[in-house]
Scaffold this active site. Structure first.
Site, PDB file in Angstrom:
ATOM      1  CG  ASP A   4      -7.827  -4.917   4.578  1.00  0.00           C
ATOM      2  OD1 ASP A   4      -7.414  -5.227   5.696  1.00  0.00           O
ATOM      3  OD2 ASP A   4      -7.760  -3.776   4.110  1.00  0.00           O
ATOM      4  CD  GLU A  39      -2.935  -1.120   2.314  1.00  0.00           C
ATOM      5  OE1 GLU A  39      -2.624  -0.568   3.377  1.00  0.00           O
ATOM      6  OE2 GLU A  39      -4.034  -1.629   2.093  1.00  0.00           O
ATOM      7  CD  GLU A  57      -9.887  -0.925   8.033  1.00  0.00           C
ATOM      8  OE1 GLU A  57      -9.069  -1.597   8.671  1.00  0.00           O
ATOM      9  OE2 GLU A  57      -9.669  -0.503   6.878  1.00  0.00           O
TER      10      GLU A  57
END
Ligand code: GCU
Length: 988
Positions: free
Chosen positions: A528, A447, A556
Site C-alpha cells: 500500500d 477493506e 498518504e
C-alpha cells in the site's frame, strides 16, 4: 476571487498588499481524526477514535509491545471538560465562506527559525502581499516586465500552479518571434479547441504582453494568415485548407503536432483534446523562453491517464471531505451534494489538461451509494460540463452493494438478473446525462467494501457486471486489484500468511475471463503506497487483460505534504523495473502502456486528492508530484530531474539559484524520507492505526492488517521466500523470483521485505541491519536539516507568500525528521538491546528533559508509544485551565546558542508556550498546526503531534534560569518533551 490591481507594481505593493488582512492559506477549517490503515469507517480502529473515551492510546485495541503506560492525567482532563466531537467552524458552501474562515482562523505563525524581534512583532505585523501576478492588464505590463527583470517577486497563492503566465524575463526581445494573430479552427463555446484558443490568448498576453487578434483569412481561397497561431484538429485543418499540402506526422488519439516557423505557429491535434494539449505544450515552451523554430509530434504512450479523487460527498466520518486529502475540502462536493460553485473544479480540469490527463474519477473508491440519486446524477453532469472544455471526462466510483443499499433489492449478487438490470438502468441514466462519461472505477471485496466475493463470485464476475452495462456507451470499467482480507490474517499463528500475496491469489485464473472493456488498476507495490516496495507481481500475471498502474500523488504514507518528498524518482524506478516475463524484457512501463502484451486498454491512475486550499495539495512544492505524474503518464521515458526543472521554471522562475535549490531539496527528499522513516524494505513505519503520518513502528504488527515487520528482540523482516516463508517471491517470473528468493542477491533496500534476519545480519554495505537503521536515520534527518537553509537562500527570489509558506513547512519537516529519527532508533534499540556503534541513540548531550525540570502546575506524563518522547516521558499541565511552569538553571558556558524546544501540538486545543531566559521572553508560539499543515490530525501525545521549535542565535548566560510557561487550551495540556541548548549550527 482574484483581486485585480490595475496599477504598476510599486502601487500594487502599497495598496493591494500591505495593510490588508494577510492570506492565511490554512488547509483545515475543521479538525477530524483519521483512522489508520484501510477505510472501513466503522472498523476496529475507526471506532477506536470516537469520543468520549480516555485520551490514551492503549484502547486503540492493539498491543504496542512490552510497555504499559497510565492515562490518569488525560482521564482527569476528560472529566473536567466537555470534549467536542470535532472542532467545528461555519459550514457554508463556497469560496465566500472559506474566505471568512481565513479571517477567523489563526494565521501562519512565525517560522520556528524566526528571530525574537519578528516573533514579538506578531503575526499581524508581517507583510503579507496577496496580489497575484497573473493576467496583468496591458497598462501594467511595461512596469511588470521591468520589475521582473529587476528580479522582484510578486506574491502568489499557488492557485495557478504552473500555469501562471507571469512575464518572462526578456519578453521585449522575444516578442518579435511570436504570433500576433489567431486562427481557431473551432470557435464553438466549450470545445477544447476554443479553450486552446483562449489559453493561447491569455498565455501570450501574460507571458509577453502580446495581444492575439483574430487573424484575417481562414486559409480558404488561398488567403493564408501570416504571423498567426493556428489551432485545431488535423481534420479541421485539412477541411479549412483543402488546397494546402503539408506533411503531417502520424498522430494517435490525443496526440499533437506543433510547427513553429517565425511568428507562424501551427498546433494540430489528432482530436480536439490533442489540440488543447498542443497549445499547453507550446505555451510551456515559450514560457521557458524557447521561441526558436521547431517542429515536433507527441503522442501519449497510454490511452488511460486518469486521476482518482477520493472525495466523499459528505464531510465528517473518520476521513472527512477528502479521504487522505491534505489540501482542504472537496472541490466537487459539499454537504452531500455537488457544489453549486464549481469554479475550482474547472480550474482543476485546466491544470490536469495541461499535463495530459484525460479523466477524473470524482468520488472516493469507498463509494457512497446515495450518489445514484437523480439529483446527484444531475450534479455529476454539471461537473462533467465544467470538465468538457478541457477534454477531461468524468469517471465515477461505484459501491458494489448499491442495488441493496440504494435500490432496495434483496441482493447485490453480480449474477442476479435484477442486479444486472439495476446497473444497466443506472448506467443508462448516467449516460443520458453525461454521454461522454469515461466509465466506472470499482473497489470491491476490499477493506470491508462489499464485492463479488460475498456471493462466492469471482472478481471477473464483479468487473464484467459493470463492463457489460458500459459497453453500449463505450465506457470502461476500471477494477481495482487492491483486494485483500484485513480481518483474518493471523500473524502469530500463520508464518505463511501474507497480505502481499492477495492480489495474485485473487486474480489467479481470471486473465481470460474479463470483458474487453475491463482495465485492472494495480497499486505499484503489493501492499500500500509504502516508501519502498518491490513492484506488484500482478503486473506479470495479466497478459490478456489491460493493466493500469496506480500511483499516489497525495503523500498518504509519505509525509502528507507536510514533508517534501518528490516522488517522480520513485515512480521512475518502478516504471523502469524489468519483470522479465518469459525471460524477455518486460518493463512495468511497457506493460502498463500495452506494448509488452499488446493490450489495447492500459494506462495510469494517480490518486491526487486536491482540495479547496489555493495550493491545491496543501504545499506548493508538492505540486511537482502532480506535474510529474502527468508527464510520466504521457511518456515514461521522461526524466524526473528534467520534469522538475521544467516545473520549477513554470511555477517559480528560471533563476539558476531557484532551479538549483529546488532540485537540491526535491531530488534529495525521497532518499532522505526513506532514511528517516523505514529502510531496507521494512515499510514506512508510520502509525498505521491512526492517520498514517508520524512514526509508530509498533503499530505495524500484532493486528490483521498485514503490514507486518515481524520484529522481535533478535530478528526482523518478513520471510517471503518460497523455501521457508510466505512464498511471495515465487509470485514473480523466475528470474526475478530467483533474485528475491536468495538473500545474497536481494538488494539491501528490499532485504527486510523478503527476508527475516537477525539485527546482526551483515548487509552488502558491510554494516549490520541495526547499525544501518541507526545510521540511515541520522543521515536522513541530517539531510532534512539542510532544506530550510537552502530555501532561505532564495529569499527575495520567490514571492513572499510562497516563500513563507514553503519555509514554514521545511522548518517543520526538519524538526519532525528528528522525531522520526529518535522514535525509530529508540524503538529498535529498546527491542534489540544493541547499542549504536557511534553512541548516539539514547545519548543526547544537549537535552534537558522536561520531566527533570522544576515543575509548577506541570506533571510528568508517560507517553505511549514510549519512543514518541525523549526518555519516554513528557510533561502536561495539571489541569486544563491553569498554567504550568517548567524551569531549570542553565549549566552551559555563556555564549550564543540555538534553543530548541520539543513539544506536542495535539488537535484538541491551541495551547500557548512561552520560553524565557531570566524572565526575558525568548519566544512564544501556539499549538495550532492542525489548521495549517493539513496532515492527519491527532488528539494524542505521540509521533504524529511531536514538534520542534527553534530559536536561533540566543545569548545564554551560565546560571540563567530557563523557563517554559505552558498555557493549556481546550483539552491540549501544553505538553512539553524536552529543551536543547545547542551550540550554534549543531542540530540534535
Ligand atoms: C489505503 C488507504 C485507504 C484507501 C485504500 C484504497 O489503505 O489508507 O484510505 O481507501 O488504501 O486504496 O482503497
Amino acid at each position: 476571487m482574484l483581486r485585480r490591481c490595475r496599477q504598476p507594481l510599486a502601487w500594487v505593493l502599497g495598496q493591494c498588499g500591505l495593510g490588508r488582512p494577510p492570506r492565511a492559506n490554512n488547509v483545515a477549517d475543521e479538525i477530524r481524526f483519521e483512522s489508520g490503515t484501510g477505510s472501513e469507517h466503522a472498523g476496529m480502529h475507526g471506532a477506536a477514535i470516537l469520543w468520549p473515551k480516555p485520551l490514551d492510546r492503549a484502547w486503540c485495541g492493539f498491543a504496542h509491545g512490552r510497555e504499559k503506560f497510565g492515562s490518569a492525567h488525560t482521564n482527569a482532563l476528560m472529566a473536567n471538560a466537555a470534549l467536542p466531537s470535532r472542532v467545528t467552524l461555519p459550514r457554508q458552501e463556497g469560496t465566500e465562506s472559506e474566505k471568512r474562515l481565513e479571517k477567523r482562523l489563526p494565521l501562519d505563525p512565525p517560522g520556528p527559525y524566526s528571530t525574537l524581534a519578528s516573533i514579538l512583532k506578531g503575526r499581524s505585523g508581517r507583510a503579507n502581499i496577496v496580489t497575484r501576478s497573473v493576467r496583468q492588464p496591458m497598462s501594467t505590463m511595461k512596469g511588470l516586465l521591468l520589475l521582473a527583470i529587476a528580479g522582484l517577486a510578486v506574491a502568489e497563492d499557488g492557485l495557478n500552479a504552473w500555469l501562471r503566465y507571469s512575464p518572462v524575463a526578456n519578453a521585449q526581445a522575444l516578442r518579435g518571434r511570436l504570433p500576433t494573430g489567431l486562427v481557431a479552427l473551432n470557435t464553438t463555446q466549450g470545445s477544447p479547441v476554443n479553450t486552446a484558443a483562449k489559453e493561447l490568448t491569455q498565455g501570450l498576453n501574460g507571458l509577453f504582453g502580446v495581444r492575439l487578434s483574430a487573424a484575417k483569412g481562414d486559409g480558404k481561397g488561398g488567403d493564408r494568415p501570416r504571423n498567426a497561431v493556428t489551432v485545431g484538429t488535423v481534420a479541421q485543418f485539412v477541411n479549412a485548407n483543402p488546397t494546402v499540402r503539408i506533411a503531417l506526422p502520424e498522430l494517435i488519439e490525443d496526440g499533437f503536432h506543433i510547427n513553429v516557423s517565425g511568428g507562424n505557429v501551427r498546433i494540430l491535434g489528432q482530436n480536439e483534446r490533442g489540440a488543447l494539449y498542443g497549445a499547453f505544450h507550446y505555451l510551456s515552451l515559450v514560457a521557458q523562453g524557447n521561441v526558436s523554430d521547431f517542429s515536433l509530434a507527441s503522442n501519449p504512450e497510454a490511452p488511460v491517464r486518469w486521476v482518482n479523487q477520493w472525495d466523499n460527498t459528505q464531510d465528517g466520518g473518520t476521513h472527512g471531505s477528502v479521504e487522505r486529502g491534505y489540501g482542504g475540502k472537496s472541490v466537487f462536493f459539499w454537504e452531500g451534494r455537488i457544489r453549486e460553485d464549481l469554479t475550482r473544479a474547472g480550474q482543476y480540469a485546466r491544470l490536469l489538461a495541461s499535463i495530459g490527463i484525460n479523466a477524473v474519477v470524482v468520488n472516493n473508491v469507498n463509494a457512497n451509494a446515495t450518489l445514484l440519486a437523480p439529483e446527484l446524477m444531475d450534479g455529476l453532469a454539471r461537473i462533467a460540463n465544467v470538465f468538457r472544455p478541457y477534454g477531461i471526462q468524468l469517471g465515477f466510483s461505484l459501491n458494489f452493494a448499491a442495488p441493496q443499499m440504494y435500490g432496495n433489492l434483496s441482493t447485490f449478487d453480480p449474477l442476479d438478473k435484477s442486479v444486472i438490470e439495476f446497473w444497466q438502468n443506472v448506467t443508462d441514466n448516467l449516460y443520458a446525462r453525461i454521454p461522454d462519461m469515461a466509465g466506472y472505477l470499482v473497489k470491491a471485496s476490499s477493506e470491508g467494501q462489499p464485492g463479488p466475493l460475498t456471493y462466492n463470485r469471482t472478481l471477473a464476475d464483479g468487473a464484467n457486471l459493470f463492463a457489460r452495462a458500459l459497453q453500449k456507451h463505450n465506457g470502461i470499467c476500471v477494477f481495482r486489484a487492491f483486494v485483500y482480507d484485513h480481518r483474518n490474517l493471523n500473524q502469530t499463528l500463520d508464518w505463511k500468511a501474507d497480505r502481499a500475496n492477495a492480489a495474485v491469489n485473487f486474480f489467479e485464473g481470471l486473465d481470460d475471463k474479463f470483458e474487453p472493456n475491463v482495465l485492472v488498476q494495480i497499486k505499484y507495490g503489493p501492499i500500500d503506497f509504502q516508501v519502498r516496495e518491490p513492484v506488484s507481481p500482478l503486473f506479470s500475471h495479466l497478459r490478456k487483460t489491460g493493466a493500469a498502474i496506480e500511483l499516489q500523488v497525495t503523500q498518504e504514507y509519505l509525509g502528507q505534504q507536510a514533508h517534501v518528498v518528490y516522488l517522480a524518482p520513485m515512480w521512475k524506478e518502478i516504471l523502469d523495473f524489468d519483470l522479465r516475463v518469459d525471460a524477455k524484457p518486460s518493463r512495468v512501463a511497457d506493460i502498463v502502456t500495452g506494448k509488452r502484451f499488446n493490450t489495447t486498454l492500459s494506462g495510469y491512475a494517480g490518486v491526487v486528492n486536491v482540495g479547496m486550499n489555493t495550493t491545491w495539495l496543501g504545499s506548493h512544492l508538492a505540486m511537482s508530484n502532480l506535474y510529474a505524474y502527468g508527464k510520466l503518464a504521457w511518456s515514461a521515458s521522461a526524466d524526473p530531474a528534467a520534469i522538475l526543472s521544467e516545473w520549477t521554471k513554470l511555477t517559480f522562475s528560471s533563476d539558476p539559484d531557484v532551479l538549483r535549490v529546488i532540485a537540491d531539496i526535491s531530488l534529495a527528499s525521497w532518499p532522505a524520507y526513506e532514511n528517516y522513516s523505514g529502510n531496507l524494505g521494512i515499510q514506512t513505519l508510520c502509525d498505521i492505526l491512526l492517520g498514517h503520518y508520524g512514526p509508530n513502528p509498533g503499530s505495524q504488527d500484532g493486528n490483521p492488517w498485514g503490514q507486518w515487520t515481524r520484529a522481535d528482540a533478535d530478528t526482523i523482516g518478513m520471510d517471503r521466500t518460497v523455501k521457508n516463508g510466505t512464498g511471495n517471491a515465487g509470485q514473480y517470473p523466475p528470474e526475478v523470483a530467483a533474485l528475491y528468493e536468495n538473500i545474497d542477491t536481494t538488494p539491501d533496500n528490499l532485504l527486510l521485505w523478503f527476508h527475516h534476519v537477525p539485527y546482526t545480519h551483515v548487509l552488502k554495505s558491510g554494516k549490520t541491519v541495526i547499525q544501518h537503521f541507526y545510521d540511515a536515520h541520522y543521515n536522513g534527518s541530517a539531510v532534512a536539516q539542510t532544506f530550510p537553509k537552502l530555501w532561505e537562500s532564495l529569499k527575495g527570489k520567490i514571492d513572499p507568500e510562497r516563500y513563507e509558506h514553503v519555509l514554514y513547512r521545511l522548518v517543520y519537516q526538519a524538526g519532525h525528521s528528528l522525531v522520526w529519527r529518535d522514535s525509530v532508533n529508540n524503538f529498535y534499540f529498546n527491542k534489540s538491546g544493541i547499542a549504536d556503534a557511534q553512541g548516539r541513540v539514547g545519548n543526547y548531550k544537549y537535552r534537558i528533559e522536561a520531566e527533570s525540570m522544576k515543575l509548577e502546575g506541570y506533571q510528568v506524563y508517560d507517553v505511549r508509544p514510549f519512543e514518541a518522547a525523549s526518555g519516554a516521558k513528557a510533561i502536561v499541565t495539571t489541569s486544563n485551565s491553569t498554567q504550568g511552569i517548567a524551569s531549570t538553571v542553565v549549566g552551559v558556558e555563556s555564549g550564543k546558542y540555538d534553543l530548541a524546544v520539543n513539544y506536542y501540538d495535539q488537535a484538541i486545543g491551541n495551547s500557548t508556550w512561552e520560553l524565557f531566559l531570566d524572565e526575558k521572553l525568548v519566544g512564544k508560539w501556539k499549538g495550532d498546526q492542525e489548521y495549517i499543515l493539513g496532515k492527519a490530525a491527532s488528539p494524542y501525545i505521540d509521533g504524529q503531534t511531536a514538534t520542534r521549535v527553534t530559536f536561533k542565535g540566543v545569548r545564554v548566560d551560565k546560571g540563567a534560569v530557563l523557563k517554559v510557561v505552558g498555557t493549556p487550551d481546550g483539552l491540549e495540556p501544553a505538553p512539553l518533551d524536552y529543551l536543547s541548548i545547542l551550540p550554534e549550527g549543531v542540530v540534535d
